[in-house]
Motif scaffolding. Sequence first.
Motif, PDB file in Angstrom:
ATOM      1  N   ALA A  25      37.451  46.390  34.091  1.00 47.52           N
ATOM      2  CA  ALA A  25      36.805  45.093  33.897  1.00 47.52           C
ATOM      3  C   ALA A  25      37.772  44.106  33.235  1.00 47.52           C
ATOM      4  CB  ALA A  25      35.537  45.244  33.059  1.00 47.52           C
ATOM      5  N   TYR A  26      38.504  44.577  32.209  1.00 49.97           N
ATOM      6  CA  TYR A  26      39.502  43.719  31.570  1.00 49.97           C
ATOM      7  C   TYR A  26      40.591  43.315  32.557  1.00 49.97           C
ATOM      8  CZ  TYR A  26      37.766  44.154  26.783  1.00 49.97           C
ATOM      9  OH  TYR A  26      37.015  44.074  25.639  1.00 49.97           O
ATOM     10  N   ASN A  29      39.203  40.728  34.921  1.00 44.02           N
ATOM     11  CA  ASN A  29      39.063  39.460  34.207  1.00 44.02           C
ATOM     12  C   ASN A  29      40.428  38.789  34.026  1.00 44.02           C
ATOM     13  OD1 ASN A  29      37.724  37.385  32.840  1.00 44.02           O
ATOM     14  ND2 ASN A  29      38.082  38.369  30.866  1.00 44.02           N
ATOM     15  N   ALA A  30      41.428  39.587  33.640  1.00 40.19           N
ATOM     16  CA  ALA A  30      42.772  39.036  33.451  1.00 40.19           C
ATOM     17  C   ALA A  30      43.329  38.519  34.770  1.00 40.19           C
ATOM     18  CB  ALA A  30      43.698  40.091  32.858  1.00 40.19           C
ATOM     19  N   HIS A  32      41.583  37.446  37.291  1.00 37.31           N
ATOM     20  CA  HIS A  32      40.828  36.224  37.604  1.00 37.31           C
ATOM     21  C   HIS A  32      41.387  35.030  36.826  1.00 37.31           C
ATOM     22  CE1 HIS A  32      37.460  33.680  38.703  1.00 37.31           C
ATOM     23  NE2 HIS A  32      37.249  33.432  37.434  1.00 37.31           N
ATOM     24  N   LYS A  33      41.665  35.248  35.538  1.00 35.40           N
ATOM     25  CA  LYS A  33      42.222  34.163  34.722  1.00 35.40           C
ATOM     26  C   LYS A  33      43.598  33.746  35.225  1.00 35.40           C
ATOM     27  CE  LYS A  33      39.713  34.944  30.420  1.00 35.40           C
ATOM     28  NZ  LYS A  33      39.803  35.330  29.010  1.00 35.40           N
TER      29      LYS A  33
END
Length: 143
Positions: A25-26, A29-30, A32-33
Amino acid sequence: METMQQLFNQVVIDIAMAALALLAAYAINALHKLTEKAKLETKRLKDEEQRKLLIDALEDIEILTTKTVTEIEQTTAKALREAVKSGVRDRAELEALSKKAFDEIADALKPEAKALIEKHFGNFSKYLTKAIETKVFEVKNGL
């Protein structure tokens, strides 16, 4: 004891799977950022490029307008204005000089410059007409 061992192994596996899911998940998310940041940077670079192109187009108009209006003023307009004042010449001839300046400047500009002016200021013809009128005022008044 074997049941405890199996239970312990299952707990360890569950914790490892949860940790792995959390890490995934991290990572997502990273990623995606980073993707969003790359998109924003690309947009910023495109905006900066468009801004520079627009500034170049405006500078081209300024230079062409200055040279064209100054040349017309020195060669024709001043004497023609005097002739119009004294009634020897028609005012339409004076107005035709503005059209001549407009055509010369518009012909000299690249289509890309015209398109940028249209995009950012609306009507190119109105913008150029105002630029010419402003420059005529400046040249006539020595500004």
